[in-house]
Write a protein that holds these residues in place. Structure first.
Motif, PDB file in Angstrom:
ATOM      1  N   LYS A  43       0.830  -1.222   0.000  1.00 52.28           N
ATOM      2  CA  LYS A  43       0.000   0.000   0.000  1.00 52.28           C
ATOM      3  C   LYS A  43       0.858   1.263   0.000  1.00 52.28           C
ATOM      4  CE  LYS A  43      -0.946  -0.087   5.028  1.00 52.28           C
ATOM      5  NZ  LYS A  43       0.436  -0.288   5.358  1.00 52.28           N
ATOM      6  N   ASN A  44       2.007   1.226   0.663  1.00 49.74           N
ATOM      7  CA  ASN A  44       2.873   2.405   0.701  1.00 49.74           C
ATOM      8  C   ASN A  44       3.541   2.681  -0.648  1.00 49.74           C
ATOM      9  OD1 ASN A  44       2.338   3.069   3.376  1.00 49.74           O
ATOM     10  ND2 ASN A  44       3.957   1.742   4.136  1.00 49.74           N
ATOM     11  N   THR A  45       4.051   1.630  -1.299  1.00 48.27           N
ATOM     12  CA  THR A  45       4.686   1.858  -2.599  1.00 48.27           C
ATOM     13  C   THR A  45       3.656   2.328  -3.618  1.00 48.27           C
ATOM     14  OG1 THR A  45       4.476  -0.470  -3.275  1.00 48.27           O
ATOM     15  CG2 THR A  45       6.527   0.189  -2.174  1.00 48.27           C
ATOM     16  N   GLU A  46       2.441   1.806  -3.529  1.00 48.51           N
ATOM     17  CA  GLU A  46       1.376   2.221  -4.450  1.00 48.51           C
ATOM     18  C   GLU A  46       0.910   3.646  -4.151  1.00 48.51           C
ATOM     19  OE1 GLU A  46      -0.509   0.943  -7.401  1.00 48.51           O
ATOM     20  OE2 GLU A  46       1.599   0.409  -7.319  1.00 48.51           O
ATOM     21  N   ALA A  47       1.080   4.098  -2.913  1.00 53.05           N
ATOM     22  CA  ALA A  47       0.717   5.472  -2.554  1.00 53.05           C
ATOM     23  C   ALA A  47       1.856   6.447  -2.870  1.00 53.05           C
ATOM     24  CB  ALA A  47       0.359   5.554  -1.074  1.00 53.05           C
ATOM     25  N   GLY A  48       2.993   5.923  -3.332  1.00 52.98           N
ATOM     26  CA  GLY A  48       4.118   6.786  -3.661  1.00 52.98           C
ATOM     27  C   GLY A  48       4.934   7.232  -2.468  1.00 52.98           C
ATOM     28  N   VAL A  49       4.785   6.529  -1.338  1.00 51.88           N
ATOM     29  CA  VAL A  49       5.555   6.872  -0.140  1.00 51.88           C
ATOM     30  C   VAL A  49       7.021   6.514  -0.394  1.00 51.88           C
ATOM     31  CG1 VAL A  49       5.889   6.372   2.316  1.00 51.88           C
ATOM     32  CG2 VAL A  49       3.572   6.454   1.351  1.00 51.88           C
ATOM     33  N   PRO A  50       7.924   7.482  -0.303  1.00 56.66           N
ATOM     34  CA  PRO A  50       9.334   7.188  -0.580  1.00 56.66           C
ATOM     35  C   PRO A  50       9.956   6.352   0.537  1.00 56.66           C
ATOM     36  CG  PRO A  50       9.098   9.464   0.133  1.00 56.66           C
ATOM     37  CD  PRO A  50       7.706   8.892   0.033  1.00 56.66           C
ATOM     38  N   PRO A  51      11.021   5.617   0.203  1.00 59.46           N
ATOM     39  CA  PRO A  51      11.701   4.843   1.245  1.00 59.46           C
ATOM     40  C   PRO A  51      12.403   5.772   2.229  1.00 59.46           C
ATOM     41  CG  PRO A  51      12.926   4.757  -0.803  1.00 59.46           C
ATOM     42  CD  PRO A  51      11.650   5.486  -1.094  1.00 59.46           C
ATOM     43  N   THR A  52      12.717   5.246   3.387  1.00 63.24           N
ATOM     44  CA  THR A  52      13.462   6.017   4.374  1.00 63.24           C
ATOM     45  C   THR A  52      14.926   6.126   3.937  1.00 63.24           C
ATOM     46  OG1 THR A  52      14.090   4.063   5.643  1.00 63.24           O
ATOM     47  CG2 THR A  52      11.983   5.140   6.242  1.00 63.24           C
ATOM     48  N   GLU A  53      15.622   7.086   4.520  1.00 62.00           N
ATOM     49  CA  GLU A  53      17.049   7.218   4.231  1.00 62.00           C
ATOM     50  C   GLU A  53      17.796   5.948   4.642  1.00 62.00           C
ATOM     51  OE1 GLU A  53      20.920   9.930   5.448  1.00 62.00           O
ATOM     52  OE2 GLU A  53      18.920  10.696   5.903  1.00 62.00           O
ATOM     53  N   GLN A  54      17.368   5.343   5.758  1.00 58.15           N
ATOM     54  CA  GLN A  54      18.025   4.122   6.216  1.00 58.15           C
ATOM     55  C   GLN A  54      17.840   2.991   5.206  1.00 58.15           C
ATOM     56  OE1 GLN A  54      20.077   3.677   9.052  1.00 58.15           O
ATOM     57  NE2 GLN A  54      20.561   1.921   7.773  1.00 58.15           N
ATOM     58  N   LEU A  55      16.627   2.836   4.675  1.00 63.88           N
ATOM     59  CA  LEU A  55      16.386   1.780   3.690  1.00 63.88           C
ATOM     60  C   LEU A  55      17.206   2.040   2.419  1.00 63.88           C
ATOM     61  CD1 LEU A  55      15.106  -0.768   2.646  1.00 63.88           C
ATOM     62  CD2 LEU A  55      13.076   0.566   2.020  1.00 63.88           C
ATOM     63  N   LEU A  56      17.243   3.296   1.970  1.00 60.86           N
ATOM     64  CA  LEU A  56      18.053   3.614   0.788  1.00 60.86           C
ATOM     65  C   LEU A  56      19.526   3.294   1.021  1.00 60.86           C
ATOM     66  CD1 LEU A  56      16.638   6.971  -0.630  1.00 60.86           C
ATOM     67  CD2 LEU A  56      16.656   4.730  -1.724  1.00 60.86           C
ATOM     68  N   THR A  57      20.018   3.622   2.193  1.00 57.44           N
ATOM     69  CA  THR A  57      21.411   3.327   2.544  1.00 57.44           C
ATOM     70  C   THR A  57      21.652   1.822   2.540  1.00 57.44           C
ATOM     71  OG1 THR A  57      21.579   5.342   3.853  1.00 57.44           O
ATOM     72  CG2 THR A  57      23.187   3.598   4.334  1.00 57.44           C
ATOM     73  N   ASP A  58      20.752   1.077   3.192  1.00 60.27           N
ATOM     74  CA  ASP A  58      20.898  -0.381   3.257  1.00 60.27           C
ATOM     75  C   ASP A  58      20.842  -1.000   1.857  1.00 60.27           C
ATOM     76  OD1 ASP A  58      21.003  -0.075   5.999  1.00 60.27           O
ATOM     77  OD2 ASP A  58      18.963  -0.821   6.356  1.00 60.27           O
ATOM     78  N   MET A  59      19.921  -0.519   1.022  1.00 60.95           N
ATOM     79  CA  MET A  59      19.795  -1.064  -0.330  1.00 60.95           C
ATOM     80  C   MET A  59      21.019  -0.706  -1.177  1.00 60.95           C
ATOM     81  SD  MET A  59      17.385  -3.048  -0.685  1.00 60.95           S
ATOM     82  CE  MET A  59      15.702  -3.409  -1.008  1.00 60.95           C
TER      83      MET A  59
END
Length: 141
Positions: free
Chosen positions: A11-27
């Motif tokens: 639901k969050n990705t479909e709502a366009g909610v961006p990832p957190t800075e921590q998730l971007l860093t981890d990815m």
């Protein structure tokens, strides 16, 4: 073998909610590990289906459906294209992936067909053309 890793939307990705800075860093760290190992060939996140369209093909013609699309459990929000030794190798890499979504995530691993897998329909001329197109797309990247 080449595989595509499909990250299922929520639901969050479909709502366009961006990832957190921590998730971007981890990815980014995970992607770097994949690149350094020679596994990752491509990968990106996808915008919500509200930004997309589907083209339906029938013998009568083509029709276009614009998003959003309702099948949340079947939608994709990102992908990787990897070159691995086996399905087991791909599974091992996926298990190292950071949690890609908030509380639940599903990643699907799908082997890609190679032209040689397509039997007699893959004539020597078509194999040659496929190889030429692959070289051209790789040099354009």
């Amino acid at each position: 073998m080449r595989v595509m890793i499909l990250i299922k939307a929520d639901k969050n990705t479909e709502a366009g909610v961006p990832p957190t800075e921590q998730l971007l860093t981890d990815m980014m760290h995970f992607n770097e590990e994949l690149v350094n190992a020679g596994v990752m060939q491509a990968g990106d996140g996808l915008m919500p289906t509200s930004q997309g369209a589907r083209v339906h093909f029938t013998t009568e013609g083509r029709t276009v459906e614009t998003g959003p699309f309702p099948e949340l459990g079947q939608l994709i929000c990102g992908f990787w294209l990897w070159k691995v030794d086996s399905l087991e190798d791909a599974i091992s890499w996926v298990k190292k992936c950071p949690m890609p979504l908030d509380d639940r995530a599903e990643l699907e691993i799908r082997p890609l067909y190679e032209i040689e897998d397509l039997g007699e329909a893959a004539t020597p001329e078509l194999v040659e053309k496929n190889d030429e197109l692959r070289r051209r797309t790789q040099s354009a990247a």
